[in-house]
Design a protein around this motif. Structure first.
Motif, PDB file in Angstrom:
ATOM      1  N   ARG A   1      -5.886  -2.640   1.502  1.00 35.15           N
ATOM      2  CA  ARG A   1      -5.136  -2.170   0.730  1.00 35.15           C
ATOM      3  C   ARG A   1      -5.327  -2.363  -0.542  1.00 35.15           C
ATOM      4  N   VAL A   2      -6.024  -4.056  -0.788  1.00 38.13           N
ATOM      5  CA  VAL A   2      -6.258  -4.148  -1.983  1.00 38.13           C
ATOM      6  C   VAL A   2      -6.731  -3.093  -3.138  1.00 38.13           C
ATOM      7  N   LEU A   3      -7.753  -2.829  -2.615  1.00 37.34           N
ATOM      8  CA  LEU A   3      -9.009  -1.674  -2.682  1.00 37.34           C
ATOM      9  C   LEU A   3      -8.646  -0.619  -3.011  1.00 37.34           C
ATOM     10  N   ALA A   4      -7.851  -0.259  -2.416  1.00 32.25           N
ATOM     11  CA  ALA A   4      -7.719   1.407  -2.679  1.00 32.25           C
ATOM     12  C   ALA A   4      -6.279   1.144  -3.817  1.00 32.25           C
ATOM     13  N   GLU A   5      -5.185  -0.046  -3.204  1.00 35.52           N
ATOM     14  CA  GLU A   5      -4.425   0.158  -4.593  1.00 35.52           C
ATOM     15  C   GLU A   5      -5.397  -0.185  -6.464  1.00 35.52           C
TER      16      GLU A   5
ATOM     17  N   ILE B   1       0.616  -1.092   0.042  1.00 32.77           N
ATOM     18  CA  ILE B   1       0.062  -0.046  -0.029  1.00 32.77           C
ATOM     19  C   ILE B   1       1.273   1.592  -0.113  1.00 32.77           C
ATOM     20  N   GLY B   2       0.795   2.150  -0.837  1.00 33.80           N
ATOM     21  CA  GLY B   2       1.192   3.286  -0.982  1.00 33.80           C
ATOM     22  C   GLY B   2       1.613   3.943   1.054  1.00 33.80           C
ATOM     23  N   GLY B   3       0.745   4.607   1.725  1.00 37.52           N
ATOM     24  CA  GLY B   3       0.752   5.150   3.009  1.00 37.52           C
ATOM     25  C   GLY B   3      -0.649   4.371   3.630  1.00 37.52           C
ATOM     26  N   SER B   4      -0.652   4.265   5.396  1.00 41.66           N
ATOM     27  CA  SER B   4      -1.775   4.137   5.782  1.00 41.66           C
ATOM     28  C   SER B   4      -1.092   4.486   6.993  1.00 41.66           C
TER      29      SER B   4
END
Length: 389
Positions: free
Chosen positions: A177-181, A110-113
């Motif tokens: 994470r997958v949904l965001a990316e 993930i880019g960031g959280s």
């Protein structure tokens, strides 16, 4: 995400012995090794998996994905009970759900959280914001990334599943994470209050309160208030739908709904209005009658099972935003979810529906399997098309 399936796997003697050998090697391994091994096994060529598990499982004219058969066979040999735990809402059961989700899902990039706090209906709620790499820029630290400043990005508010008894930010971390990316949008996961400590309408009230908080604080989390979607899986999909209904009534409709194998009737068992799929798949395919009974009793409490916020089939659906609904072929909730699709269409709502016929409830966590992971990517694609454009 484990389940006992009795004789459903159709084991051959040779395949069973190979699986027992694998289980013996994994028995002494830690969670990290077990998780890697599980995901690799689920990613084996279908022909290899079939030799391990034997003849296919066919029910209602559908064939269970071989990767799911393999998962069930492994977990049965390891003696795991999953959703059949005796105390469904105990601290141990809640921790075990997180553990199993991590084993099955791994740690996608993930880019960031970062964690934050949002307003619930009766106090603060923990939340976690995910930002995909596409919405980040290079920072002053070599190799580092930082959010783009002053952006107004599309945002999905995600409510986790778990039967209103379990689940938290960590149990669905990999899914978010997958949904965001893959969708290219921000995702805000919200940890609402759980039953039986907080029965209806606590969770539903929290879901709507969190949505209102996002609209008020959109600039602070880099979100466009005109491009906010509500989504979730199972009980979380139910919460997303209820929050959408309340938002429409309040004149603040979201831009999109993403409903993954939703619960649509919390009084089905008590009111003796079970769907055919609830009866067909009530044991052996992860989500059991025992768990559904416990979840319904805990969340319903003394509420009227015909309340439209508990039985979505009685709700006024006109005016809801464009909606994506997916169901799984081997899921007790399949038929009520597909009935809800038809009711949305009849109310004039723009609906996209996908049935992932070979899969089971909770497939979004099964990142190692080709069928399961492909279905999660299809969900992310629907989100991208519906919200991001």
């Amino acid at each position: 995400m484990s389940s006992r399936v009795g004789g459903a796997t159709g084991d051959t003697a040779a395949g069973s012995e190979r699986l027992r050998a694998v289980v013996r090697r994994l028995g002494a391994a830690g969670d990290v090794v077990q998780g890697v091994a599980l995901r690799r096994l689920m990613g084996l060529p279908e022909g290899v998996q079939r030799r391990l598990v034997g003849r296919p499982v066919v029910r209602d004219g559908l064939t269970l994905a071989t990767e799911i058969q393999l998962l069930f066979a492994l977990q049965r040999l390891m003696g795991e009970d999953g959703l059949d735990a005796e105390d469904h809402a105990s601290d141990e059961a809640r921790r075990d759900l997180v553990r199993q989700a991590r084993l099955a899902s791994g740690n996608p990039p993930i880019g960031g959280s970062h964690d934050l706090v949002v307003d619930g209906a009766a106090g603060p709620l923990d939340a976690r914001l995910y930002i995909p790499r596409a919405l980040l820029r290079a920072s002053e630290v070599p190799g580092g990334l930082t959010p783009l400043s002053g952006t107004a990005d599309p945002l999905l508010i995600w409510y986790h599943g778990g039967g209103m008894l379990r689940g938290d930010l960590d149990s669905h971390d990999a899914v978010c994470r997958v949904l965001a990316e893959e969708a290219g949008c921000r995702v805000l996961s919200v940890a609402y209050r759980l039953a039986p400590e907080h029965p209806f309408p606590a969770g539903a009230d929290d879901a709507f309160a969190a949505y209102r908080w996002v609209l008020r604080n959109a600039a602070g989390i880099g979100a466009d208030p005109e491009r906010v979607a509500l989504g979730g899986d199972s009980a979380g999909a139910y919460l997303a739908a209820v929050a959408s209904l309340e938002a429409v009534a309040a004149g603040m409709a979201p831009a999109y709904q993403l409903l993954v194998y939703p619960v649509t009737d919390w009084g089905a068992l008590a009111a003796d209005r079970e769907s055919r799929s609830r009866k067909l798949f009530d044991a052996g395919f992860l989500l059991t009658r025992d768990f559904m009974n416990a979840a319904e009793a805990a969340y319903l409490g003394s509420a009227d099972p015909d309340d439209p916020r508990l039985n979505l089939h009685r709700a006024e659906l006109a005016g809801l935003p464009p909606t994506y609904v997916c169901t799984a072929g081997f899921d007790p909730l399949r038929d009520e979810g597909e009935r809800f699709v038809e009711e949305l269409r009849a109310a004039g709502v723009e609906v996209t529906h996908q049935r992932f016929a070979p899969l089971i409830h909770a497939f979004v966590h099964l990142m190692g399997g080709r069928e399961s992971r492909g279905a999660l990517s299809a969900i992310a694609t629907a989100l991208r098309r519906g919200l991001v454009g």
